[in-house]
Design a protein around this motif. Structure first.
Motif, PDB file in Angstrom:
ATOM      1  N   LEU A  21       0.820  -1.216   0.000  1.00  0.00           N
ATOM      2  CA  LEU A  21       0.000   0.000   0.000  1.00  0.00           C
ATOM      3  C   LEU A  21       0.854   1.267   0.000  1.00  0.00           C
ATOM      4  O   LEU A  21       0.571   2.214  -0.741  1.00  0.00           O
ATOM      5  CB  LEU A  21      -0.944  -0.005   1.199  1.00  0.00           C
ATOM      6  N   SER A  22       1.907   1.287   0.785  1.00  0.00           N
ATOM      7  CA  SER A  22       2.772   2.465   0.834  1.00  0.00           C
ATOM      8  C   SER A  22       3.470   2.702  -0.497  1.00  0.00           C
ATOM      9  O   SER A  22       3.558   3.835  -0.970  1.00  0.00           O
ATOM     10  CB  SER A  22       3.823   2.304   1.934  1.00  0.00           C
ATOM     11  N   LEU A  23       3.962   1.648  -1.115  1.00  0.00           N
ATOM     12  CA  LEU A  23       4.662   1.809  -2.383  1.00  0.00           C
ATOM     13  C   LEU A  23       3.697   2.146  -3.523  1.00  0.00           C
ATOM     14  O   LEU A  23       4.057   2.888  -4.445  1.00  0.00           O
ATOM     15  CB  LEU A  23       5.481   0.563  -2.694  1.00  0.00           C
ATOM     16  N   ILE A  24       2.482   1.637  -3.461  1.00  0.00           N
ATOM     17  CA  ILE A  24       1.480   2.007  -4.472  1.00  0.00           C
ATOM     18  C   ILE A  24       1.126   3.484  -4.339  1.00  0.00           C
ATOM     19  O   ILE A  24       1.020   4.198  -5.342  1.00  0.00           O
ATOM     20  CB  ILE A  24       0.217   1.124  -4.358  1.00  0.00           C
ATOM     21  N   ALA A  71       7.929  10.992  -0.136  1.00  0.00           N
ATOM     22  CA  ALA A  71       9.042  10.606   0.737  1.00  0.00           C
ATOM     23  C   ALA A  71       8.555   9.805   1.940  1.00  0.00           C
ATOM     24  O   ALA A  71       9.133   8.766   2.280  1.00  0.00           O
ATOM     25  CB  ALA A  71       9.795  11.849   1.205  1.00  0.00           C
ATOM     26  N   CYS A  72       7.498  10.263   2.573  1.00  0.00           N
ATOM     27  CA  CYS A  72       6.988   9.560   3.757  1.00  0.00           C
ATOM     28  C   CYS A  72       6.453   8.172   3.406  1.00  0.00           C
ATOM     29  O   CYS A  72       6.699   7.208   4.135  1.00  0.00           O
ATOM     30  CB  CYS A  72       5.901  10.379   4.433  1.00  0.00           C
ATOM     31  N   LEU A  89       4.043  19.508  -0.655  1.00  0.00           N
ATOM     32  CA  LEU A  89       3.130  18.502  -0.127  1.00  0.00           C
ATOM     33  C   LEU A  89       3.275  17.177  -0.858  1.00  0.00           C
ATOM     34  O   LEU A  89       3.352  16.112  -0.231  1.00  0.00           O
ATOM     35  CB  LEU A  89       1.691  19.005  -0.213  1.00  0.00           C
ATOM     36  N   VAL A  90       3.340  17.212  -2.180  1.00  0.00           N
ATOM     37  CA  VAL A  90       3.475  15.977  -2.960  1.00  0.00           C
ATOM     38  C   VAL A  90       4.813  15.312  -2.665  1.00  0.00           C
ATOM     39  O   VAL A  90       4.878  14.093  -2.456  1.00  0.00           O
ATOM     40  CB  VAL A  90       3.304  16.269  -4.470  1.00  0.00           C
ATOM     41  N   LEU A  91       5.895  16.085  -2.637  1.00  0.00           N
ATOM     42  CA  LEU A  91       7.206  15.498  -2.339  1.00  0.00           C
ATOM     43  C   LEU A  91       7.250  14.922  -0.924  1.00  0.00           C
ATOM     44  O   LEU A  91       7.857  13.871  -0.690  1.00  0.00           O
ATOM     45  CB  LEU A  91       8.308  16.536  -2.536  1.00  0.00           C
ATOM     46  N   LEU A  94       1.568   9.062  -6.493  1.00  0.00           N
ATOM     47  CA  LEU A  94       1.896  10.469  -6.273  1.00  0.00           C
ATOM     48  C   LEU A  94       3.099  10.947  -7.085  1.00  0.00           C
ATOM     49  O   LEU A  94       3.168  12.122  -7.449  1.00  0.00           O
ATOM     50  CB  LEU A  94       2.176  10.721  -4.793  1.00  0.00           C
ATOM     51  N   ALA A  95       4.039  10.074  -7.382  1.00  0.00           N
ATOM     52  CA  ALA A  95       5.273  10.481  -8.061  1.00  0.00           C
ATOM     53  C   ALA A  95       5.041  11.116  -9.426  1.00  0.00           C
ATOM     54  O   ALA A  95       5.716  12.105  -9.759  1.00  0.00           O
ATOM     55  CB  ALA A  95       6.217   9.290  -8.171  1.00  0.00           C
ATOM     56  N   PRO A  96       4.126  10.625 -10.260  1.00  0.00           N
ATOM     57  CA  PRO A  96       3.930  11.288 -11.562  1.00  0.00           C
ATOM     58  C   PRO A  96       3.343  12.699 -11.469  1.00  0.00           C
ATOM     59  O   PRO A  96       3.347  13.429 -12.455  1.00  0.00           O
ATOM     60  CB  PRO A  96       2.952  10.373 -12.297  1.00  0.00           C
ATOM     61  N   LEU A  97       2.865  13.098 -10.314  1.00  0.00           N
ATOM     62  CA  LEU A  97       2.315  14.449 -10.167  1.00  0.00           C
ATOM     63  C   LEU A  97       3.394  15.516 -10.069  1.00  0.00           C
ATOM     64  O   LEU A  97       3.107  16.700 -10.258  1.00  0.00           O
ATOM     65  CB  LEU A  97       1.424  14.524  -8.926  1.00  0.00           C
TER      66      LEU A  97
END
Length: 51
Positions: free
Chosen positions: A8-11, A40-41, A34-36, A16-19
């Motif tokens: 779930l965390s990696l999904i 990261a978290c 916020l996205v970064l 979020l990464a493509p944003l």
């Protein structure tokens, strides 16, 4: 349970990464921060749950 947390965390990080390169988010410092922060978290949480 730990496997579900890792997945779930990696999904969430992958969603979020493509944003980051989107111009609307890239030009706004609060949105980019916020996205970064969430990427990261979630990545850290996924690695921590895997270990």
């Amino acid at each position: 349970m730990a496997v579900k947390l890792v997945i779930l965390s990696l999904i969430c990080s992958a969603i979020l990464a493509p944003l980051v390169p989107v111009q609307r988010i890239h030009m706004s410092v609060p949105s980019l921060s916020l996205v970064l922060w969430l990427v990261a978290c979630n990545s850290i949480h996924g690695v921590n749950a895997a270990i």
